[in-house]
Design a protein around this motif. Structure first.
Motif, PDB file in Angstrom:
ATOM      1  N   PRO A  60      18.519 -23.087  -3.020  1.00  0.00           N
ATOM      2  CA  PRO A  60      18.735 -21.665  -2.779  1.00  0.00           C
ATOM      3  C   PRO A  60      17.458 -20.969  -2.314  1.00  0.00           C
ATOM      4  N   VAL A  61      17.617 -19.813  -1.677  1.00  0.00           N
ATOM      5  CA  VAL A  61      16.482 -19.000  -1.236  1.00  0.00           C
ATOM      6  C   VAL A  61      16.668 -17.570  -1.732  1.00  0.00           C
ATOM      7  N   PHE A  62      15.561 -16.855  -1.822  1.00  0.00           N
ATOM      8  CA  PHE A  62      15.617 -15.424  -2.125  1.00  0.00           C
ATOM      9  C   PHE A  62      15.375 -14.639  -0.844  1.00  0.00           C
ATOM     10  N   VAL A  63      16.127 -13.565  -0.682  1.00  0.00           N
ATOM     11  CA  VAL A  63      16.020 -12.722   0.498  1.00  0.00           C
ATOM     12  C   VAL A  63      15.602 -11.326   0.045  1.00  0.00           C
ATOM     13  N   LYS A  64      14.489 -10.819   0.599  1.00  0.00           N
ATOM     14  CA  LYS A  64      13.934  -9.546   0.136  1.00  0.00           C
ATOM     15  C   LYS A  64      13.588  -8.644   1.317  1.00  0.00           C
ATOM     16  N   PRO A  65      13.870  -7.349   1.212  1.00  0.00           N
ATOM     17  CA  PRO A  65      13.282  -6.410   2.170  1.00  0.00           C
ATOM     18  C   PRO A  65      11.758  -6.475   2.023  1.00  0.00           C
ATOM     19  N   SER A  66      11.037  -6.445   3.130  1.00  0.00           N
ATOM     20  CA  SER A  66       9.588  -6.592   3.054  1.00  0.00           C
ATOM     21  C   SER A  66       8.921  -5.450   2.307  1.00  0.00           C
ATOM     22  N   LYS A  67       9.502  -4.237   2.393  1.00  0.00           N
ATOM     23  CA  LYS A  67       8.821  -3.078   1.822  1.00  0.00           C
ATOM     24  C   LYS A  67       9.664  -2.302   0.811  1.00  0.00           C
ATOM     25  N   ALA A  68      10.672  -2.912   0.239  1.00  0.00           N
ATOM     26  CA  ALA A  68      11.433  -2.235  -0.818  1.00  0.00           C
ATOM     27  C   ALA A  68      10.903  -2.687  -2.173  1.00  0.00           C
ATOM     28  N   GLY A  69      11.237  -1.942  -3.219  1.00  0.00           N
ATOM     29  CA  GLY A  69      10.780  -2.298  -4.553  1.00  0.00           C
ATOM     30  C   GLY A  69      11.889  -2.180  -5.578  1.00  0.00           C
ATOM     31  N   LEU A 129       5.456   7.948  -7.428  1.00  0.00           N
ATOM     32  CA  LEU A 129       6.460   7.616  -6.420  1.00  0.00           C
ATOM     33  C   LEU A 129       6.478   6.108  -6.235  1.00  0.00           C
ATOM     34  N   HIS A 130       7.665   5.528  -6.282  1.00  0.00           N
ATOM     35  CA  HIS A 130       7.813   4.092  -6.096  1.00  0.00           C
ATOM     36  C   HIS A 130       8.447   3.816  -4.733  1.00  0.00           C
ATOM     37  N   GLY A 131       7.949   2.798  -4.063  1.00  0.00           N
ATOM     38  CA  GLY A 131       8.585   2.379  -2.821  1.00  0.00           C
ATOM     39  C   GLY A 131       8.101   3.145  -1.602  1.00  0.00           C
ATOM     40  N   MET A 132       8.927   3.115  -0.560  1.00  0.00           N
ATOM     41  CA  MET A 132       8.569   3.704   0.718  1.00  0.00           C
ATOM     42  C   MET A 132       8.372   5.221   0.618  1.00  0.00           C
ATOM     43  N   ASN A 133       7.542   5.718   1.537  1.00  0.00           N
ATOM     44  CA  ASN A 133       7.273   7.160   1.634  1.00  0.00           C
ATOM     45  C   ASN A 133       6.641   7.724   0.364  1.00  0.00           C
ATOM     46  N   MET A 143       7.130  13.452  -7.830  1.00  0.00           N
ATOM     47  CA  MET A 143       8.153  12.479  -8.229  1.00  0.00           C
ATOM     48  C   MET A 143       9.355  12.525  -7.284  1.00  0.00           C
ATOM     49  N   GLY A 144      10.268  11.585  -7.481  1.00  0.00           N
ATOM     50  CA  GLY A 144      11.473  11.526  -6.650  1.00  0.00           C
ATOM     51  C   GLY A 144      11.222  10.695  -5.424  1.00  0.00           C
ATOM     52  N   GLY A 145      11.292  11.333  -4.249  1.00  0.00           N
ATOM     53  CA  GLY A 145      10.983  10.640  -3.005  1.00  0.00           C
ATOM     54  C   GLY A 145      12.204  10.156  -2.249  1.00  0.00           C
ATOM     55  N   ARG A 146      11.953   9.680  -1.045  1.00  0.00           N
ATOM     56  CA  ARG A 146      13.019   9.275  -0.137  1.00  0.00           C
ATOM     57  C   ARG A 146      13.349   7.798  -0.217  1.00  0.00           C
ATOM     58  N   SER A 147      12.718   7.066  -1.106  1.00  0.00           N
ATOM     59  CA  SER A 147      12.965   5.625  -1.174  1.00  0.00           C
ATOM     60  C   SER A 147      14.186   5.320  -2.025  1.00  0.00           C
ATOM     61  N   SER A 148      14.569   4.049  -2.023  1.00  0.00           N
ATOM     62  CA  SER A 148      15.700   3.595  -2.842  1.00  0.00           C
ATOM     63  C   SER A 148      15.362   3.615  -4.327  1.00  0.00           C
ATOM     64  N   GLU A 149      14.107   3.896  -4.669  1.00  0.00           N
ATOM     65  CA  GLU A 149      13.669   3.946  -6.068  1.00  0.00           C
ATOM     66  C   GLU A 149      13.519   5.378  -6.582  1.00  0.00           C
ATOM     67  N   HIS A 150      14.220   6.290  -5.958  1.00  0.00           N
ATOM     68  CA  HIS A 150      14.152   7.714  -6.304  1.00  0.00           C
ATOM     69  C   HIS A 150      14.385   7.939  -7.799  1.00  0.00           C
ATOM     70  N   GLU A 151      15.476   7.384  -8.332  1.00  0.00           N
ATOM     71  CA  GLU A 151      15.824   7.625  -9.736  1.00  0.00           C
ATOM     72  C   GLU A 151      14.800   7.005 -10.686  1.00  0.00           C
TER      73      GLU A 151
END
Length: 353
Positions: free
Chosen positions: A178-187, A101-105, A10-18
């Protein structure tokens, strides 16, 4: 005492750590401890692997100060977790890994590659499915190939933002606001923004670029946000459908996890035939992406035409108290304990095959 060891990462280095920590708490709580000894491993935000001695340490955050390193051997067939502390050197046999683990790495095929090298059974999608599903560009290419409707988009690389005027001109030529803007690999909606004009588009692109080197700018689909859970291997089956009632203008990270007014509804009323269409599309996308074990597939139902539009796929969806994936299966009579056991069983089936 249980004979087999399951390592929950669990955890990880992504922005979804928590979010990962919250999901892991649910998973750990629902593992059958008569069958498995649960070993918890946390990855800190800077990439250190540590043994977690209790879930209480996860809840209060003190696990990051632990002194026992947890090192998973990549050596084929060794199935070993090395625990190295000040006064501790221990080798534990690993029977199966549950990577929460969610997201990158973690959800992107990197950890799955390590586990494949080591030939350790693990829960969830393999390397290819994890990598392609994490990258929204490649997801769109694959889903296009099976003819399922999805939002039109413009792809942008971070380096292109040096000429912001050219990027904005390309977006405005292709898509209306309007448009939506998303990082390609974030969650978990991290780094996602909605832009109603040029000034907001620039800010949204700059925000997304903080999370990824590739950015997706998509047409705005006005409609209901619907989700469908898929479970299984070659015989994977879709659940019913759930609906997101976002408290924000879209289901942002803040709206998802920190706004009590956001709601999720299992089994919403839908126009005739639309639930079955969503279930069919979810299963088709699951197979096209080479998924295994579990995924959550997200759709829109357009406001005026009731058209089903694919949004994205998550190969390790949330398992928190408010997460749709376990709620959808609970509505089908599969409670969390049965769901977690099914996922572990699937991991072992794939390994044995």
């Amino acid at each position: 005492m249980a004979e087999k060891n399951i390592v929950v990462i669990m955890g990880g280095r992504s922005s979804e750590h928590e979010v990962s920590l919250m999901s892991a708490a649910t998973v750990v709580e629902n593992i059958d401890t008569d069958r498995y000894n649960v070993i918890m491993v946390g990855i800190t935000k800077d990439g250190q692997w540590k043994l977690i001695e209790s879930m209480d340490k996860v809840k209060d955050g003190s696990w990051v100060d632990g002194h026992t390193e947890a090192i998973l051997s990549p050596e084929t067939g060794k199935n070993t977790l090395y625990l190295l502390g000040k006064d501790r050197v221990e080798n534990l046999h690993v029977d199966v890994v549950f990577p929460v683990l969610h997201g990158m790495n973690g959800e992107d095929g990197t950890l799955q590659g390590l586990l494949e090298l080591a030939q350790i059974p693990y829960v969830g999608c393999g390397v290819l499915a994890s990598a392609c599903s994490m990258d929204k560009f490649y997801t769109k290419i694959i889903v296009d190939s099976i003819g399922i409707r999805q939002a039109k988009f413009v792809g942008v690389r971070r380096a292109q933002l040096r000429d912001m005027d050219a990027v904005v001109a390309e977006v405005e030529k292709t898509l209306p606001y309007p448009v939506f803007v998303k990082p390609s690999k974030a969650g978990s909606s991290q780094g996602v923004g909605k832009a109603e004009n040029r000034e907001k588009l620039v800010k949204a692109l700059e925000l997304a670029a903080k999370h990824d080197s590739k950015i997706l700018v998509e047409e705005n689909i006005v409609g209901r946000e619907l989700e469908c859970a898929v479970l299984g291997g070659a015989d994977a089956e879709a659940s019913g459908v759930g609906e997101i009632m976002a408290a924000d203008t879209f289901y942002s990270y803040e709206a998802k996890y920190n706004n009590a007014d956001s709601k999720t509804i299992v089994g919403p009323e839908l126009p005739e035939g639309k639930e079955e269409e969503i279930r069919r599309d979810a299963e088709a996308i699951f197979r096209a992406m080479d998924c295994y074990g579990l995924s959550r597939v997200d759709f829109f139902l357009t406001k005026d035409t009731n058209e089903v539009v694919f949004n994205e796929i998550n190969t390790l969806p949330g398992f928190t108290a408010i997460s749709m994936y376990p709620m959808l299966w609970a509505a089908r009579g599969v409670d969390k304990k049965a769901l977690v056991q099914k996922l572990i069983d699937l991991a072992m089936v794939r390994y044995e095959e």
